[in-house]
Write an enzyme that holds these catalytic residues in place. Structure first.
Site, PDB file in Angstrom:
ATOM      1  N   GLU A  74       0.815  -1.213   0.000  1.00 40.87           N
ATOM      2  CA  GLU A  74       0.000   0.000   0.000  1.00 40.87           C
ATOM      3  C   GLU A  74       0.852   1.268   0.000  1.00 40.87           C
ATOM      4  O   GLU A  74       0.405   2.323  -0.459  1.00 40.87           O
ATOM      5  CB  GLU A  74      -0.906   0.019   1.238  1.00 40.87           C
ATOM      6  CG  GLU A  74      -1.894  -1.139   1.312  1.00 40.87           C
ATOM      7  CD  GLU A  74      -2.626  -1.176   2.634  1.00 40.87           C
ATOM      8  OE1 GLU A  74      -2.272  -0.379   3.530  1.00 40.87           O
ATOM      9  OE2 GLU A  74      -3.551  -1.995   2.760  1.00 40.87           O
ATOM     10  N   LYS A 275      17.932   6.283   9.690  1.00 41.89           N
ATOM     11  CA  LYS A 275      18.079   4.899   9.228  1.00 41.89           C
ATOM     12  C   LYS A 275      19.462   4.354   9.584  1.00 41.89           C
ATOM     13  O   LYS A 275      20.428   5.105   9.525  1.00 41.89           O
ATOM     14  CB  LYS A 275      17.887   4.862   7.709  1.00 41.89           C
ATOM     15  CG  LYS A 275      16.513   5.315   7.232  1.00 41.89           C
ATOM     16  CD  LYS A 275      16.441   5.415   5.721  1.00 41.89           C
ATOM     17  CE  LYS A 275      17.269   6.570   5.191  1.00 41.89           C
ATOM     18  NZ  LYS A 275      17.141   6.756   3.729  1.00 41.89           N
ATOM     19  N   ASP A 300      19.121   3.006  -1.893  1.00 38.38           N
ATOM     20  CA  ASP A 300      20.346   2.691  -2.629  1.00 38.38           C
ATOM     21  C   ASP A 300      21.462   2.206  -1.725  1.00 38.38           C
ATOM     22  O   ASP A 300      22.545   1.884  -2.201  1.00 38.38           O
ATOM     23  CB  ASP A 300      20.828   3.907  -3.425  1.00 38.38           C
ATOM     24  CG  ASP A 300      21.349   5.025  -2.522  1.00 38.38           C
ATOM     25  OD1 ASP A 300      20.634   5.376  -1.556  1.00 38.38           O
ATOM     26  OD2 ASP A 300      22.451   5.541  -2.771  1.00 38.38           O
TER      27      ASP A 300
END
Length: 356
Positions: A74, A275, A300
């Site tokens: 989603e 992150k 990436d």
């Protein structure tokens, strides 16, 4: 192995040497998290999880049927540098790809470890590149630092010393926190003379370190004094990225180099809010009511983007338009395997299921 201090609100960042792809079918699987900030697992639970992950890792599959992946989720979460743009140059086909996903009713979220800009400033960058992205769809690590301080009820009478750029200052200001440092300290120098003693503000309760083009010895010493000498002072890192894309011509030393300097002088591991820490994932899950098995993380970098998605229980897609090469992905020394990989985001426009 590098680890960060445990926080009551999120799973600490882990090194790439111990984490691999979760054991779930790329197009199915039950949710591991829906909404709410998850409590950090116990050490035993983390160890058990790591053991299962390591044992079941499989090589990433080359994306052949983009429609199947699109239909299976989603929400798409995108890294920005190396996925959407490189430096100030838009990667070919990105606007058309985002338009395609929106036409299929997908929620799009943009998450970047780059802390030099606020969410509002990133919105303007998207605009200059010809894309209209809502500020509420953008989550930078500068915002994550302020959001983390809010989540722990950081005292408003305490101050934050910033080793970083304007993005962190703007987000702290919007959150109502007092701060000092930032770019204005970039011109400050220490004149080392016999008996020189450097003063620091004893009301600093947190030092936030992000990418900083104005990094200098004054900042290293000031941040070190706050962390060492102010009781309970937090050491928060927006990210530990080794490299970043300041231009599209080459890679540049990333925020991890600034964090490493403070780590070296304090001997204290930072709390990482960007992150691959799950803090931002938990925040997004709560904000949007997202089931994480219905999210695909596109990035990436293996050790930040893909690990971020895996730590959060998401499907993962590596694009080879940024930091990670195919050779690195397929190296025997690489332990982080995404569900899929492809050359660049615009492959979504051309990759269809093979007809029989």
């Amino acid at each position: 192995m590098l680890q960060v201090r445990a926080s009551p609100t999120f799973l600490p960042s882990t090194s790439s040497s111990s984490s691999q792809a979760p054991t779930h079918s790329p197009f199915s699987g039950k949710s591991q998290r829906r909404g709410g900030l998850a409590a950090a697992p116990s050490a035993n639970r983390v160890a058990r999880r790591s053991g299962v992950v390591m044992a079941a890792a499989a090589a990433a599959a080359k994306l052949e049927d983009a429609d199947a992946l699109i239909d299976s989720v989603e929400t798409f979460i995108f890294d920005c540098d190396g996925v959407i743009w490189k430096g100030d140059k838009l990667i070919d086909g990105v606007p058309e790809t985002l338009d395609l996903l929106r036409s299929k009713g997908k929620r799009l979220v943009f998450v970047t470890n780059n802390s030099t800009k606020s969410r509002k400033q990133y919105g303007k960058k998207f605009e200059t590149l010809g894309m209209s992205i809502d500020e509420e769809e953008i989550f930078a690590s500068s915002f994550a630092a302020a959001a983390y301080l809010q989540s722990i009820d950081f005292p408003k009478d305490k101050k934050v010393y910033v080793i970083g750029e304007e993005g962190i200052l703007k987000e702290l200001e919007l959150a109502g926190f007092q701060y000092l440092g930032g770019p204005t300290d970039g011109d400050k120098k220490i004149e080392l003379k016999p008996g020189f003693y450097m003063e620091h503000d004893e009301d600093v309760g947190a030092v936030v370190v992000g990418f900083d083009r104005y990094f200098n010895y004054y900042k290293v010493q000031y941040g070190t004094l706050c962390i060492r000498e102010n009781p309970g002072c937090l050491f928060i890192a927006t990210n530990r990225d080794a490299v970043t894309h300041l231009t599209d011509a080459q890679e540049w030393a990333g925020g991890g180099s600034m964090v490493g300097a403070i780590l070296g002088s304090t001997k204290q591991e930072p709390l990482v809010v960007g992150k691959p820490s799950t803090f931002m994932m938990d925040y997004l899950a709560k904000k949007f009511g997202i089931t994480t098995s219905q999210i695909c993380m596109v990035g990436d970098r293996l050790d930040t983007d893909i690990l971020f998605g895996q730590n959060g229980g998401c499907k993962t897609l590596l694009v080879l338009s940024g930091v990670t090469s195919l050779q690195t992905l397929q190296s025997p020394d690489n332990s982080i395997q995404p569900d899929f990989y492809t050359n660049q985001l615009s492959d979504f426009l051309t990759l269809k299921a093979a007809t029989v």
